[in-house]
Design a protein around this motif. Sequence first.
Motif, PDB file in Angstrom:
ATOM      1  N   ALA A  29     -22.319  38.353   0.837  1.00 31.75           N
ATOM      2  CA  ALA A  29     -22.526  37.459   2.288  1.00 31.75           C
ATOM      3  C   ALA A  29     -24.107  38.079   2.479  1.00 31.75           C
ATOM      4  CB  ALA A  29     -21.384  37.428   3.716  1.00 31.75           C
ATOM      5  N   LYS A  30     -24.559  39.373   2.916  1.00 29.62           N
ATOM      6  CA  LYS A  30     -25.939  39.901   3.044  1.00 29.62           C
ATOM      7  C   LYS A  30     -26.712  39.360   1.761  1.00 29.62           C
ATOM      8  CE  LYS A  30     -23.623  43.871   5.604  1.00 29.62           C
ATOM      9  NZ  LYS A  30     -24.114  45.727   4.818  1.00 29.62           N
ATOM     10  N   ILE A  31     -25.954  39.607   0.923  1.00 30.12           N
ATOM     11  CA  ILE A  31     -27.508  39.232  -0.661  1.00 30.12           C
ATOM     12  C   ILE A  31     -27.422  37.606  -0.391  1.00 30.12           C
ATOM     13  CG2 ILE A  31     -27.322  38.893  -3.175  1.00 30.12           C
ATOM     14  CD1 ILE A  31     -25.342  41.464  -3.623  1.00 30.12           C
ATOM     15  N   ALA A  32     -26.159  36.391   0.210  1.00 29.91           N
ATOM     16  CA  ALA A  32     -26.645  35.298   0.549  1.00 29.91           C
ATOM     17  C   ALA A  32     -27.400  35.164   0.976  1.00 29.91           C
ATOM     18  CB  ALA A  32     -24.961  34.687   0.090  1.00 29.91           C
ATOM     19  N   GLY A  33     -26.959  35.885   2.335  1.00 31.86           N
ATOM     20  CA  GLY A  33     -27.972  35.295   3.481  1.00 31.86           C
ATOM     21  C   GLY A  33     -29.881  36.042   3.395  1.00 31.86           C
ATOM     22  N   ALA A  34     -29.704  37.197   2.532  1.00 29.55           N
ATOM     23  CA  ALA A  34     -30.552  37.343   2.111  1.00 29.55           C
ATOM     24  C   ALA A  34     -31.343  36.436   1.427  1.00 29.55           C
ATOM     25  CB  ALA A  34     -31.262  38.805   1.755  1.00 29.55           C
ATOM     26  N   GLY A  35     -30.909  35.368   0.173  1.00 29.95           N
ATOM     27  CA  GLY A  35     -31.577  34.374  -0.369  1.00 29.95           C
ATOM     28  C   GLY A  35     -32.011  32.719   0.206  1.00 29.95           C
ATOM     29  N   ILE A  36     -30.851  33.049   0.986  1.00 30.40           N
ATOM     30  CA  ILE A  36     -30.774  31.605   2.234  1.00 30.40           C
ATOM     31  C   ILE A  36     -32.761  32.065   2.771  1.00 30.40           C
ATOM     32  CG2 ILE A  36     -30.128  30.537   3.564  1.00 30.40           C
ATOM     33  CD1 ILE A  36     -27.725  30.711   2.460  1.00 30.40           C
ATOM     34  N   ALA A  37     -32.650  33.143   3.548  1.00 23.09           N
ATOM     35  CA  ALA A  37     -33.526  33.487   4.094  1.00 23.09           C
ATOM     36  C   ALA A  37     -34.659  33.622   3.741  1.00 23.09           C
ATOM     37  CB  ALA A  37     -33.455  35.153   4.560  1.00 23.09           C
ATOM     38  N   LEU A  38     -34.644  34.532   2.115  1.00 25.04           N
ATOM     39  CA  LEU A  38     -36.326  34.429   1.494  1.00 25.04           C
ATOM     40  C   LEU A  38     -36.535  32.404   1.049  1.00 25.04           C
ATOM     41  CD1 LEU A  38     -37.867  35.616   0.249  1.00 25.04           C
ATOM     42  CD2 LEU A  38     -36.825  36.232  -1.801  1.00 25.04           C
ATOM     43  N   VAL A  39     -35.897  31.690   0.770  1.00 23.57           N
ATOM     44  CA  VAL A  39     -36.062  30.313   0.242  1.00 23.57           C
ATOM     45  C   VAL A  39     -36.512  30.019   1.939  1.00 23.57           C
ATOM     46  CG1 VAL A  39     -35.349  28.285  -0.211  1.00 23.57           C
ATOM     47  CG2 VAL A  39     -34.984  30.209  -1.716  1.00 23.57           C
ATOM     48  N   GLY A  40     -35.971  30.059   3.383  1.00 18.79           N
ATOM     49  CA  GLY A  40     -36.724  29.610   4.141  1.00 18.79           C
ATOM     50  C   GLY A  40     -37.553  29.751   4.248  1.00 18.79           C
ATOM     51  N   LEU A  41     -38.575  31.366   3.733  1.00 20.14           N
ATOM     52  CA  LEU A  41     -39.905  31.902   4.427  1.00 20.14           C
ATOM     53  C   LEU A  41     -40.508  31.185   3.240  1.00 20.14           C
ATOM     54  CD1 LEU A  41     -41.191  34.300   5.612  1.00 20.14           C
ATOM     55  CD2 LEU A  41     -40.339  35.479   3.875  1.00 20.14           C
ATOM     56  N   ILE A  42     -39.925  31.456   2.021  1.00 24.52           N
ATOM     57  CA  ILE A  42     -41.242  30.408   1.581  1.00 24.52           C
ATOM     58  C   ILE A  42     -41.433  29.281   1.290  1.00 24.52           C
ATOM     59  CG2 ILE A  42     -41.616  29.765  -1.176  1.00 24.52           C
ATOM     60  CD1 ILE A  42     -39.412  32.263  -1.937  1.00 24.52           C
ATOM     61  N   GLY A  43     -40.432  28.550   1.901  1.00 22.88           N
ATOM     62  CA  GLY A  43     -40.777  26.896   2.053  1.00 22.88           C
ATOM     63  C   GLY A  43     -41.716  26.699   3.509  1.00 22.88           C
ATOM     64  N   PHE A  44     -41.507  27.716   4.518  1.00 24.16           N
ATOM     65  CA  PHE A  44     -42.571  28.067   5.463  1.00 24.16           C
ATOM     66  C   PHE A  44     -43.585  27.831   5.180  1.00 24.16           C
ATOM     67  CE2 PHE A  44     -43.983  30.214   9.171  1.00 24.16           C
ATOM     68  CZ  PHE A  44     -44.080  29.504  10.741  1.00 24.16           C
ATOM     69  N   LEU A  45     -44.234  29.120   4.372  1.00 20.87           N
ATOM     70  CA  LEU A  45     -45.165  29.511   4.113  1.00 20.87           C
ATOM     71  C   LEU A  45     -46.327  28.294   3.687  1.00 20.87           C
ATOM     72  CD1 LEU A  45     -44.541  33.254   2.820  1.00 20.87           C
ATOM     73  CD2 LEU A  45     -45.990  32.849   5.267  1.00 20.87           C
ATOM     74  N   ILE A  46     -44.985  27.472   2.794  1.00 20.69           N
ATOM     75  CA  ILE A  46     -45.622  26.904   1.645  1.00 20.69           C
ATOM     76  C   ILE A  46     -46.936  25.465   2.699  1.00 20.69           C
ATOM     77  CG2 ILE A  46     -45.310  24.789   0.870  1.00 20.69           C
ATOM     78  CD1 ILE A  46     -43.556  26.794  -0.910  1.00 20.69           C
ATOM     79  N   PHE A  47     -44.960  25.078   4.287  1.00 18.59           N
ATOM     80  CA  PHE A  47     -45.708  24.076   4.677  1.00 18.59           C
ATOM     81  C   PHE A  47     -47.043  24.864   5.928  1.00 18.59           C
ATOM     82  CE2 PHE A  47     -45.288  23.345   9.786  1.00 18.59           C
ATOM     83  CZ  PHE A  47     -45.447  21.918   9.795  1.00 18.59           C
ATOM     84  N   VAL A  48     -47.240  26.529   6.157  1.00 18.63           N
ATOM     85  CA  VAL A  48     -47.976  26.361   6.960  1.00 18.63           C
ATOM     86  C   VAL A  48     -49.568  26.174   6.077  1.00 18.63           C
ATOM     87  CG1 VAL A  48     -49.542  28.771   7.738  1.00 18.63           C
ATOM     88  CG2 VAL A  48     -46.884  28.505   8.567  1.00 18.63           C
ATOM     89  N   PHE A  49     -49.473  26.717   5.054  1.00 18.66           N
ATOM     90  CA  PHE A  49     -50.506  26.446   3.809  1.00 18.66           C
ATOM     91  C   PHE A  49     -51.062  25.404   3.746  1.00 18.66           C
ATOM     92  CE2 PHE A  49     -52.337  25.671  -0.130  1.00 18.66           C
ATOM     93  CZ  PHE A  49     -53.140  26.676  -0.194  1.00 18.66           C
ATOM     94  N   MET A  50     -49.855  24.050   3.578  1.00 18.67           N
ATOM     95  CA  MET A  50     -50.340  22.939   3.399  1.00 18.67           C
ATOM     96  C   MET A  50     -50.742  22.484   5.106  1.00 18.67           C
ATOM     97  SD  MET A  50     -49.656  21.698   0.370  1.00 18.67           S
ATOM     98  CE  MET A  50     -50.301  20.390   0.461  1.00 18.67           C
TER      99      MET A  50
END
Length: 57
Positions: A29-50
């Motif tokens: 559960a921790k590993i899956a949660g970290a993966g979901i958080a990482l994908v969300g962070l990458i998406g947020f950073l792309i949104f901020v950049f765009m």
Amino acid sequence: MNTPTDLSSYTRVLKLASTPSREEFWQVAKIAGAGIALVGLIGFLIFVFMSFVPGGP
């Protein structure tokens, strides 16, 4: 498709399967949660950049 052979192989797999221990479940559960958080962070950073690029949303 040989149905009796397929059913016996499925039964064998189900007999070998077991429920995970509490520690194993929390580790997955921790590993899956970290993966979901990482994908969300990458998406947020792309949104901020765009947002700062001319012609962005």
